[in-house]
Scaffold this active site. Sequence first.
Site, PDB file in Angstrom:
ATOM      1  N   HIS A  54       0.829  -1.212   0.000  1.00 17.12           N
ATOM      2  CA  HIS A  54       0.000   0.000   0.000  1.00 17.12           C
ATOM      3  C   HIS A  54       0.866   1.266   0.000  1.00 17.12           C
ATOM      4  O   HIS A  54       1.247   1.768   1.049  1.00 17.12           O
ATOM      5  CB  HIS A  54      -0.906  -0.010   1.236  1.00 17.12           C
ATOM      6  CG  HIS A  54      -2.041   0.969   1.167  1.00 17.12           C
ATOM      7  ND1 HIS A  54      -3.293   0.691   1.661  1.00 17.12           N
ATOM      8  CD2 HIS A  54      -2.115   2.230   0.670  1.00 17.12           C
ATOM      9  CE1 HIS A  54      -4.085   1.727   1.472  1.00 17.12           C
ATOM     10  NE2 HIS A  54      -3.394   2.681   0.877  1.00 17.12           N
ATOM     11  N   HIS A  56       1.367   5.240  -2.168  1.00 16.43           N
ATOM     12  CA  HIS A  56       0.857   6.221  -3.135  1.00 16.43           C
ATOM     13  C   HIS A  56       2.070   6.982  -3.665  1.00 16.43           C
ATOM     14  O   HIS A  56       2.565   7.873  -2.991  1.00 16.43           O
ATOM     15  CB  HIS A  56      -0.111   7.195  -2.461  1.00 16.43           C
ATOM     16  CG  HIS A  56      -1.342   6.548  -1.882  1.00 16.43           C
ATOM     17  ND1 HIS A  56      -2.545   6.505  -2.556  1.00 16.43           N
ATOM     18  CD2 HIS A  56      -1.560   5.913  -0.708  1.00 16.43           C
ATOM     19  CE1 HIS A  56      -3.456   5.875  -1.817  1.00 16.43           C
ATOM     20  NE2 HIS A  56      -2.883   5.508  -0.681  1.00 16.43           N
ATOM     21  N   PHE A  57       2.543   6.607  -4.845  1.00 19.20           N
ATOM     22  CA  PHE A  57       3.730   7.262  -5.393  1.00 19.20           C
ATOM     23  C   PHE A  57       3.390   8.438  -6.310  1.00 19.20           C
ATOM     24  O   PHE A  57       4.256   9.044  -6.935  1.00 19.20           O
ATOM     25  CB  PHE A  57       4.651   6.251  -6.077  1.00 19.20           C
ATOM     26  CG  PHE A  57       5.495   5.458  -5.098  1.00 19.20           C
ATOM     27  CD1 PHE A  57       5.591   5.840  -3.763  1.00 19.20           C
ATOM     28  CD2 PHE A  57       6.182   4.326  -5.494  1.00 19.20           C
ATOM     29  CE1 PHE A  57       6.363   5.134  -2.842  1.00 19.20           C
ATOM     30  CE2 PHE A  57       6.967   3.607  -4.583  1.00 19.20           C
ATOM     31  CZ  PHE A  57       7.054   4.011  -3.269  1.00 19.20           C
ATOM     32  N   ARG A  58       2.103   8.771  -6.393  1.00 20.83           N
ATOM     33  CA  ARG A  58       1.636  10.088  -6.881  1.00 20.83           C
ATOM     34  C   ARG A  58       1.736  10.370  -8.368  1.00 20.83           C
ATOM     35  O   ARG A  58       1.128  11.325  -8.833  1.00 20.83           O
ATOM     36  CB  ARG A  58       2.349  11.228  -6.126  1.00 20.83           C
ATOM     37  CG  ARG A  58       2.198  11.201  -4.610  1.00 20.83           C
ATOM     38  CD  ARG A  58       0.758  11.208  -4.182  1.00 20.83           C
ATOM     39  NE  ARG A  58       0.583  11.432  -2.735  1.00 20.83           N
ATOM     40  CZ  ARG A  58      -0.526  11.169  -2.094  1.00 20.83           C
ATOM     41  NH1 ARG A  58      -1.579  10.666  -2.734  1.00 20.83           N
ATOM     42  NH2 ARG A  58      -0.630  11.385  -0.809  1.00 20.83           N
ATOM     43  N   ASN A  88      -5.365   6.353  -6.897  1.00 16.20           N
ATOM     44  CA  ASN A  88      -5.905   7.723  -6.847  1.00 16.20           C
ATOM     45  C   ASN A  88      -4.920   8.764  -7.356  1.00 16.20           C
ATOM     46  O   ASN A  88      -4.650   9.775  -6.723  1.00 16.20           O
ATOM     47  CB  ASN A  88      -6.359   8.068  -5.421  1.00 16.20           C
ATOM     48  CG  ASN A  88      -5.226   8.038  -4.424  1.00 16.20           C
ATOM     49  OD1 ASN A  88      -4.242   7.318  -4.617  1.00 16.20           O
ATOM     50  ND2 ASN A  88      -5.344   8.804  -3.362  1.00 16.20           N
ATOM     51  N   GLU A 138      -7.112   0.819  -3.346  1.00 17.62           N
ATOM     52  CA  GLU A 138      -8.004   0.660  -2.252  1.00 17.62           C
ATOM     53  C   GLU A 138      -9.400   1.122  -2.653  1.00 17.62           C
ATOM     54  O   GLU A 138      -9.639   2.302  -2.870  1.00 17.62           O
ATOM     55  CB  GLU A 138      -7.511   1.420  -1.012  1.00 17.62           C
ATOM     56  CG  GLU A 138      -7.192   2.896  -1.310  1.00 17.62           C
ATOM     57  CD  GLU A 138      -6.614   3.622  -0.103  1.00 17.62           C
ATOM     58  OE1 GLU A 138      -5.654   4.375  -0.274  1.00 17.62           O
ATOM     59  OE2 GLU A 138      -7.105   3.428   1.014  1.00 17.62           O
ATOM     60  N   HIS A 172     -10.763   0.136   1.460  1.00 18.26           N
ATOM     61  CA  HIS A 172     -10.637   1.223   2.432  1.00 18.26           C
ATOM     62  C   HIS A 172     -11.983   1.321   3.141  1.00 18.26           C
ATOM     63  O   HIS A 172     -12.974   1.747   2.553  1.00 18.26           O
ATOM     64  CB  HIS A 172     -10.307   2.530   1.709  1.00 18.26           C
ATOM     65  CG  HIS A 172     -10.124   3.701   2.628  1.00 18.26           C
ATOM     66  ND1 HIS A 172      -9.042   4.542   2.559  1.00 18.26           N
ATOM     67  CD2 HIS A 172     -10.872   4.172   3.657  1.00 18.26           C
ATOM     68  CE1 HIS A 172      -9.143   5.484   3.495  1.00 18.26           C
ATOM     69  NE2 HIS A 172     -10.254   5.279   4.168  1.00 18.26           N
ATOM     70  N   ASP A 291       0.695   2.631   3.652  1.00 18.08           N
ATOM     71  CA  ASP A 291      -0.148   3.733   3.186  1.00 18.08           C
ATOM     72  C   ASP A 291       0.712   4.998   3.021  1.00 18.08           C
ATOM     73  O   ASP A 291       0.288   6.101   3.364  1.00 18.08           O
ATOM     74  CB  ASP A 291      -1.334   3.981   4.119  1.00 18.08           C
ATOM     75  CG  ASP A 291      -2.420   4.833   3.470  1.00 18.08           C
ATOM     76  OD1 ASP A 291      -2.333   5.099   2.254  1.00 18.08           O
ATOM     77  OD2 ASP A 291      -3.359   5.239   4.188  1.00 18.08           O
ATOM     78  N   HIS A 295       2.706  14.311   1.139  1.00 18.00           N
ATOM     79  CA  HIS A 295       2.304  15.660   0.705  1.00 18.00           C
ATOM     80  C   HIS A 295       3.433  16.595   1.135  1.00 18.00           C
ATOM     81  O   HIS A 295       4.136  16.304   2.105  1.00 18.00           O
ATOM     82  CB  HIS A 295       1.009  16.104   1.387  1.00 18.00           C
ATOM     83  CG  HIS A 295      -0.159  15.215   1.107  1.00 18.00           C
ATOM     84  ND1 HIS A 295      -0.865  15.254  -0.072  1.00 18.00           N
ATOM     85  CD2 HIS A 295      -0.739  14.255   1.860  1.00 18.00           C
ATOM     86  CE1 HIS A 295      -1.837  14.362  -0.032  1.00 18.00           C
ATOM     87  NE2 HIS A 295      -1.785  13.723   1.121  1.00 18.00           N
TER      88      HIS A 295
HETATM   89 ZN   LIG Z   1      -4.033   4.612   0.873  1.00 15.75          ZN
END
Ligand SMILES: [Zn+2]
Length: 428
Positions: A54, A56-58, A88, A138, A172, A291, A295
Site C-alpha cells: 500500500h 501512493h507514489f503520486r 488515486n 483501495e 478502504h 499507506d 504531501h
Molecule cells: Zn491509501
Amino acid sequence: MLIQNATLADGRTRDVRITGDRITAVSESLDDSTDDHVVDATGKRLLPGMIDVHVHFRQPGFGHKETWETGTKSAAAGGVTTVVDQPNTEPPTVDGEAFDEKFSYAESAHVDFGINGGVTKSWQPAELFDRPLFALGEVFLADSTGEMGIDTSLFADALDRASEAGVTVTVHAEDETLFDDTVRDRNDADAWSAYRTASAEVAAVERACELATERDVRIHIAHTSTPGGIDTAAASGMTCEVSPHHLFLSREDLDELGTHGVMNPPLRDETLREEVYERVADGTVDMIATDHAPHTAAEKDVGVWDAPSGVPGVETVLPMLLAEAETGGFTYERVRDLTANNPADVFDLPDRGTVAEGNYADLVLVDPAELTEIRAENLHTKCTWTPFEGREGLFPDWTMLRGEIVYNRSARESFGTPRGKNVRVFGN
Ligand SMILES: [Zn+2]
C-alpha cells in the site's frame, strides 16, 4: 555471491548463496572457494525484503509530492523490495489507458512493483483485467476516489467482477455517514480524529465483509486502525493490514504533529493503539503496509479541514519494526511474517517473502548494533518530513533486488540503475 554466517529471522545462522537473480543455497556451511564475492555477515540479520502492498507514489498527476524515482529510492533505502501503488493518481487508474500511463512512469522504479486498479462509476473493468494488475483498490465502499457512504452497489459490482477475474479487492473501510459532524466547528488537529470515528471504521469493515461473504469472495482490508476492525476482518476469514502510524502513533502525538498528523483513517486514542499493537504482535493482523501518502510540508501546514490526508512511511517502516524486534516488542520472525511472508502468501507472490532456496534474492542486511535516530534530512522521499522524526530505526546496510544490490548505505552512489519490474508480468 556468498553471504556467510548471517543470522536469519528465526535465529539460525546460515550461509546463503545467490546465483543470478535467485537464492540457490541456504546451509549451515557452504564452500566459498568458487564464489566471486563473499560477504561476512557475522552478527548481522539477513531478512527477506519487505513487500509493502500500500503506497501512493503520486505519478501521474502529483509529481511535486513524490515520483516513482524518489518513492522507490525511499523504499530501497528502507529495505522494501516490492511496492504496490494505489489508483488515486491523475488520471485515476480506472481504465486501460491510465494503467498504461502509470506503467510508463514505473520504468524509473528502483524496486519491483504492482499496480492496483481503481473503481469509479466510469471504471473499465474489462480493460483493467486485461492488464497485469496487482489487485483492485483501495476500493472504498462506493469507489476508489474517496467517495464513501452507504451506496454499496458499485462496491458489490466490483466484488463480483474482480472475483470472476480472479483478482483480490483491497478495501478502504470507513463509512462517512457515521462521522461526527458535531466537531466541525473545532479547528485543532485532533478534530480530525474526533470527526472520523472508530465506529465508522468498524461498521464499514462489517459491511464489506458481509458483502464479500455473501459472494464467497476474499477481500483484504487496508490500514485497519481499530481493534474492532481487525477482529471483524479476522472473524470473517478476511485479511487485513495495519499502517506504521496506527501502530506507533496516537492522538496523543497530535499536539506535536499538528496537521501533519492528519490521515485516513485518523490517529486513534492511545488505548486503541495499544490494542492494535497487541493484535500485530500476536499475529491476528496479517501484515504491515505503510499507506505511504506524501504531501509537501506547505500543503500540510494549513487548517485541519483543508490539510490533505496522508503521511510518508515507506522508508521508515521496516527500520522501526526491526528496532522493535531488537528491543523486544515483537520477534524478528513476526516482523518477517508481517512484512514479507504473509503479503507474499495473501497476494500470491510464490517466489518471494522468505530466505529460501529457489526464491528471488530479495534481501536486506542489517546490523542490530546500529540503532539510529530517524531524521527527515536522511530520508529519500520527496516530501522532506516524517511523522516519526526522532524515533529509533535499524536501517539496512544494503538492500538486494533479484540478486543485485539496489541500495548500499556506505557507497558514494547509493543506488544502482532503476531495474524494478511489475511482479505480475514475470516470474509469478
Ligand atoms: Zn491509501
